[in-house]
Structure formats: C-alpha cells, structure tokens
Design a protein around this motif. Structure first.
Motif, mmCIF file in Angstrom:
data_model
loop_
_atom_site.group_PDB
_atom_site.id
_atom_site.type_symbol
_atom_site.label_atom_id
_atom_site.label_comp_id
_atom_site.label_asym_id
_atom_site.label_seq_id
_atom_site.Cartn_x
_atom_site.Cartn_y
_atom_site.Cartn_z
ATOM 1 N N GLU A 1 0.866 -1.180 0.000
ATOM 2 C CA GLU A 1 0.000 0.000 0.000
ATOM 3 C C GLU A 1 0.902 1.230 0.000
ATOM 4 O OE1 GLU A 1 -3.267 1.154 -0.162
ATOM 5 O OE2 GLU A 1 -2.210 3.057 0.059
ATOM 6 N N SER B 1 -12.057 3.560 0.534
ATOM 7 C CA SER B 1 -12.549 2.594 1.528
ATOM 8 C C SER B 1 -12.648 3.152 2.944
ATOM 9 C CB SER B 1 -11.672 1.341 1.510
ATOM 10 O OG SER B 1 -11.663 0.790 0.219
ATOM 11 N N ASN C 1 -16.110 6.070 3.084
ATOM 12 C CA ASN C 1 -17.506 5.740 2.784
ATOM 13 C C ASN C 1 -18.361 5.645 4.045
ATOM 14 O OD1 ASN C 1 -17.101 3.098 3.838
ATOM 15 N ND2 ASN C 1 -16.115 2.526 1.920
ATOM 16 N N GLN D 1 -21.583 0.993 4.798
ATOM 17 C CA GLN D 1 -22.824 0.231 4.756
ATOM 18 C C GLN D 1 -22.648 -0.980 3.847
ATOM 19 O OE1 GLN D 1 -26.354 2.549 4.191
ATOM 20 N NE2 GLN D 1 -25.763 4.048 5.725
ATOM 21 N N VAL E 1 4.040 0.221 -5.488
ATOM 22 C CA VAL E 1 4.415 -0.740 -6.538
ATOM 23 C C VAL E 1 4.518 0.059 -7.823
ATOM 24 C CG1 VAL E 1 3.707 -2.774 -7.837
ATOM 25 C CG2 VAL E 1 3.349 -2.685 -5.356
ATOM 26 N N GLY F 1 -17.563 0.549 -8.030
ATOM 27 C CA GLY F 1 -18.453 1.704 -7.865
ATOM 28 C C GLY F 1 -18.861 1.901 -6.418
ATOM 29 N N GLY F 2 -20.146 2.144 -6.220
ATOM 30 C CA GLY F 2 -20.655 2.429 -4.879
ATOM 31 C C GLY F 2 -20.937 1.197 -4.053
ATOM 32 N N THR G 1 -19.865 -3.615 0.026
ATOM 33 C CA THR G 1 -20.904 -4.650 0.005
ATOM 34 C C THR G 1 -20.434 -5.914 -0.724
ATOM 35 O OG1 THR G 1 -22.539 -2.879 -0.027
ATOM 36 C CG2 THR G 1 -23.317 -5.070 -0.668
HETATM 37 C C1 LIG Z 1 -18.176 8.635 -0.218
HETATM 38 C C2 LIG Z 1 -18.323 7.179 -0.550
HETATM 39 C C3 LIG Z 1 -19.334 6.439 0.036
HETATM 40 C C4 LIG Z 1 -19.450 5.076 -0.240
HETATM 41 N N1 LIG Z 1 -20.336 4.320 0.467
HETATM 42 C C5 LIG Z 1 -20.338 2.972 0.314
HETATM 43 C C6 LIG Z 1 -21.154 2.147 1.133
HETATM 44 O O1 LIG Z 1 -21.793 2.598 2.074
HETATM 45 N N2 LIG Z 1 -21.219 0.827 0.855
HETATM 46 C C7 LIG Z 1 -20.496 0.264 -0.156
HETATM 47 O O2 LIG Z 1 -20.633 -0.926 -0.398
HETATM 48 N N3 LIG Z 1 -19.637 1.010 -0.886
HETATM 49 C C8 LIG Z 1 -19.541 2.331 -0.678
HETATM 50 N N4 LIG Z 1 -18.699 3.101 -1.418
HETATM 51 C C9 LIG Z 1 -17.857 2.460 -2.431
HETATM 52 C C10 LIG Z 1 -16.592 1.861 -1.830
HETATM 53 O O3 LIG Z 1 -16.039 2.745 -0.891
HETATM 54 C C11 LIG Z 1 -15.592 1.565 -2.964
HETATM 55 O O4 LIG Z 1 -16.201 0.718 -3.918
HETATM 56 C C12 LIG Z 1 -14.360 0.875 -2.427
HETATM 57 O O5 LIG Z 1 -13.839 1.563 -1.311
HETATM 58 C C13 LIG Z 1 -13.276 0.748 -3.490
HETATM 59 O O6 LIG Z 1 -12.201 0.074 -2.876
HETATM 60 P P1 LIG Z 1 -10.786 -0.024 -3.547
HETATM 61 O O7 LIG Z 1 -9.975 -0.929 -2.693
HETATM 62 O O8 LIG Z 1 -10.938 -0.336 -4.993
HETATM 63 O O9 LIG Z 1 -10.218 1.478 -3.528
HETATM 64 P P2 LIG Z 1 -9.435 2.315 -2.414
HETATM 65 O O10 LIG Z 1 -10.054 2.182 -1.088
HETATM 66 O O11 LIG Z 1 -9.295 3.670 -2.960
HETATM 67 O O12 LIG Z 1 -8.033 1.594 -2.313
HETATM 68 C C14 LIG Z 1 -7.070 1.579 -3.352
HETATM 69 C C15 LIG Z 1 -5.719 1.630 -2.664
HETATM 70 O O13 LIG Z 1 -4.687 1.307 -3.589
HETATM 71 C C16 LIG Z 1 -3.543 2.060 -3.253
HETATM 72 N N5 LIG Z 1 -2.665 2.079 -4.435
HETATM 73 C C17 LIG Z 1 -2.996 2.527 -5.676
HETATM 74 N N6 LIG Z 1 -1.967 2.334 -6.523
HETATM 75 C C18 LIG Z 1 -0.956 1.768 -5.795
HETATM 76 C C19 LIG Z 1 0.362 1.327 -6.128
HETATM 77 N N7 LIG Z 1 0.838 1.394 -7.371
HETATM 78 N N8 LIG Z 1 1.128 0.786 -5.134
HETATM 79 C C20 LIG Z 1 0.644 0.687 -3.873
HETATM 80 N N9 LIG Z 1 -0.605 1.094 -3.514
HETATM 81 C C21 LIG Z 1 -1.402 1.605 -4.475
HETATM 82 C C22 LIG Z 1 -4.112 3.422 -2.897
HETATM 83 O O14 LIG Z 1 -3.205 4.176 -2.131
HETATM 84 C C23 LIG Z 1 -5.387 3.028 -2.146
HETATM 85 O O15 LIG Z 1 -5.189 2.958 -0.732
HETATM 86 C C24 LIG Z 1 -18.571 4.464 -1.169
HETATM 87 C C25 LIG Z 1 -17.572 5.224 -1.763
HETATM 88 C C26 LIG Z 1 -17.427 6.557 -1.454
HETATM 89 C C27 LIG Z 1 -16.310 7.347 -2.081
#
Ligand SMILES: Cc1cc2nc3c(=O)[nH]c(=O)nc-3n(C[C@H](O)[C@H](O)[C@H](O)COP(=O)(O)OP(=O)(O)OC[C@H]3O[C@@H](n4cnc5c(N)ncnc54)[C@H](O)[C@@H]3O)c2cc1C
Length: 373
Positions: free
Chosen positions: A33, A42, A45, A48, A171, A356-357, A361
C-alpha cells in the motif's frame, strides 16, 4: 530474495479482500500500500454493507461478503452492527415502488417486511413520522465503521494468516515474476492490482481502454450524538429509490417516481444527490452523498450540494444534533452499467476495480469468486 506466492497492490477493501482470500487458500501473500495507512475510498464511505435489492447473483455475493465482514469484525475487533435498513416512503409513488419491490423480488420478501408508520417508530426514533406512508424494513444490512475496519483488517491478516504488510510502499512496475517497489524487488507467481482511483501508475494503457471513469461523492459527519442516542437501522428515503436505478428501474411504478423527482428536484438529479444515513462507533451520524462523474475533479467541495443534502435530511430525520463536525469527499472508479472490471493485462496479473458504490458490500464475495477460478 523477497519471494512470495501472491502480491496484492492496494490496501483498500478490494485489496484486503483479495489478500484474505489468497492467504486462506494457503498462499504466502504480501500486501503493498503506497500510503500509511490507506486513505482511499474505503475509509471515506458510509461503511454500509447493503445486500437488499441486489440482483443477478449479486445478492448471494453480497451475503457472502456479509458473512466475511462479521467474521473479520470479530477477528480484527472493529465496529460492525447487524442493524438492518429502512427505505422510507413519504409519497404515494415511493410507496408504490417499495410495494412492487416487495412483491416481485423473493430475497426482499425473505429478509424484509413492509412497515406501517407505527411499526417504523418501533424500529427507529430518528424517523419523522409526519407524512410517512410506510417503509421497507430489511434485516440484511450491516453498519461497519470504515475508518476502524480498514485500519484493523491488515493487522488481523498479518497475525492470523501471516500476510506480509508493506505500507508506505508504492508498486511501480510489474514484469512477472518481478515486482518493482519503492522498497526493492519482489518475486511472485500472481499479482492482484487493486489500485482504486489510481489508473496512472500501473497498466495505464489497459485502464485507458477499460472505460473506467471516476465518481466524486461529498460526505458529512455530525458530532457525537448526546446521551448515547442510537440511530437504529441505516436510513434512506425516496431519492435513493431514484438514484439506485439498477435496483428499482425495472419496476413499472418507477416511471411515476422518476417523472416527479426530475420535475420537482432538478438540482438533486443533476448532482446525483440522495441520502444514506448511518451511525459510527463513536455515535456520530454519517450523511451523504452526491455523485459527479469525470476523470479529474475540482478539489474543492460545493457548499450548495452540502446544503441540499442537509435540506433533504431534515425532511425525514430527527437527530438530537445536526451539528456538522467533518466534511470530505471520496472518489471511486466505475464503468457505467458494469458491476466491476476484471482484466488480465499479462499472465499471472489480475486487475480488479470498478466496484463503484458497492465495494464494501461486494468485495469479500467477489474476491472469493476470483480466487476460486
Ligand atoms: C463517499 C463514498 C461512500 C461510499 N459508500 C459505500 C457504502 O456505504 N457501501 C459500499 O458498499 N460502498 C460504498 N462506497 C464504495 C466503496 O467505498 C468503494 O467501492 C471501495 O472503497 C473501493 O475500494 P478499492 O480498494 O478499490 O479502492 P481504495 O479504497 O481507494 O483503495 C485503493 C488503494 O490502492 C492504493 N494504491 C494505488 N496504486 C498503488 C500502487 N501502485 N502501489 C501501492 N498502492 C497503491 C491506494 O493508495 C489506495 O489505498 C462508497 C464510496 C465513497 C467514495
């Protein structure tokens, strides 16, 4: 030589879910990370976990995730409440959509119930009863505190499954078996790239071709509510019936609701504003959100959007305190009309993104499916 079986890039919920699924299958896993701790979508949000209304196999995936969330909350010791949800209806067209959903979707009937206003009051004193037509009560929703969970799960993965943690480590290139990081070169047989809204660092070409765009959401949180006041179930209301078109648009009653909202609430429609309300471990109320779509966003939040969110909140919720303690925004990637993207840019490498959102879940369930392939 730094050698493992599986490398996971990104410690958001998608990366954590893949690290867990791989480690449970006996693989030696290293999680990278770039920030320390993770501060992406993550932790921004509501937390939920929302299976109700998911269709086409997604309900089962969400329920698998729910099971893993409960297990993870016990192992990693973070706030996770089985508090269910209420979809509130204040207009006849909203109640008609809920009636249709209940009549037509077997999972909604199995885990839910249509409530009268009096029955709603028994579930939540936070709901305004004036003008309330009824509600859909669903038992399947969880309320996780994302700030606690996303920080606690890595330690649990390390303690319980021997996952190597490399926070503060970017990475920067993958050419299997070599994985180049800012802390040196690792070797792995497989890599899962779960990089969230970062499309530029790894495989920019594949990301550019994927159709992914970004969505910006504005959020707020109140101060801790006084006297240990409890929200009860997670809440949403009529605008959420409009916003979640994949859940409601196939119902015949949706057309009337859509026409009314588009006529009466154009600002809400333009900025994708609807309301979800949940409570944190510390008793604060998390309130949001809006949806703006672009590749790059203005970094500044709009106060007119926040005001519209608060105005709508006042139509259905009565909180002891509406005082706002924090405002922020989050950004997630999505391909409109697609549940997620899974791309294999080269043998042994899998990009998982675009939930997405629904990332909170669906991620645990999706990772189980991907690791079982
Ligand atoms: C305001 C908001 C409300 C939401 N509410 C909900 C909800 O209530 N329920 C629900 O189901 N979903 C919800 N969502 C959606 C959910 O939050 C996202 O779908 C989810 O968090 C995406 O997760 P992720 O791991 O893809 O992304 P992220 O949490 O953004 O994680 C990606 C990680 O990768 C790391 N990274 C990127 N590139 C590199 C690299 N090259 N080397 C090392 N590290 C790297 C970043 O630093 C980051 O920490 C919400 C989203 C938002 C923004």
């Amino acid at each position: 030589m730094n050698k493992v079986d599986v490398i996971v890039v990104g410690a958001g919920i998608v990366g954590l879910a893949h690290a867990l699924a791989a480690a449970r299958r006996g693989f030696k896993v290293a999680l990278f990370e770039r920030t320390s701790p993770a501060v992406g979508a993550s932790i921004r949000n509501f937390g939920q976990v929302w299976p109700v209304g998911k269709s086409g196999g997604l309900f089962q995936r969400a329920m698998k995730s729910r099971e893993i969330w409960l297990e993870a909350s016990r192992g990693a010791d973070f706030f996770c409440l089985e508090n269910g949800s209420l979809h509130l209806a204040y207009q006849d067209d909203e109640m008609a959509v809920l009636n249709d959903l209940y009549a037509q979707v077997p999972e909604v009937r199995e885990f839910g119930q249509l409530l009268t206003p009096e029955q709603v009051f028994d579930k939540s004193q936070a709901v305004k009863l004036e003008g309330l037509k009824g509600a859909l009560w669903s038992t399947t929703e969880l309320n996780v505190d994302p700030r606690q969970a996303i920080r606690a799960i890595p330690g649990w993965l390390a303690r319980t499954y021997g996952v190597e943690l490399h926070f503060g480590t970017l990475v920067r290139g993958i050419n299997l078996p070599n994985v180049e990081t800012t802390a040196g070169t690792w070797q792995a047989e497989r890599v899962y790239v779960c990089s969230g809204a970062d499309f530029e660092t790894l495989y920019p070409q594949q990301y550019a071709e994927s159709g992914l765009i970004r969505c910006k959401l504005q959020m707020m949180r109140t101060v801790t509510q006084p006297d240990n006041w409890k929200l009860g179930p997670n809440l949403c209301a009529g605008l959420s019936l409009y916003q979640y078109t994949h859940t409601f648009a196939h119902l015949s009653s949706f057309t009337a609701l859509k026409q009314r909202i588009e006529t009466e609430m154009p600002f809400y429609v333009q900025y994708g504003i609807h309301l979800l309300v949940s409570q944190t471990a510390l008793g604060e109320i998390t309130i949001g959100d809006s949806h703006e779509y672009a590749m790059t966003f203005d970094p500044f939040d709009r106060e007119d959007i926040n005001r519209a969110i608060m105005d709508y909140l006042h139509t259905f919720a009565q909180l002891p305190s509406f005082e706002i303690a924090e405002r922020w925004h989050g950004i997630y990637p999505l391909v409109k009309g697609q549940r997620e993207i899974v791309i294999h840019p080269e043998p042994g490498v899998t990009i998982v993104n675009g939930l997405g959102g629904s990332g909170m879940t669906l991620s645990f369930g999706l990772a189980e499916e991907i690791l079982s392939q």
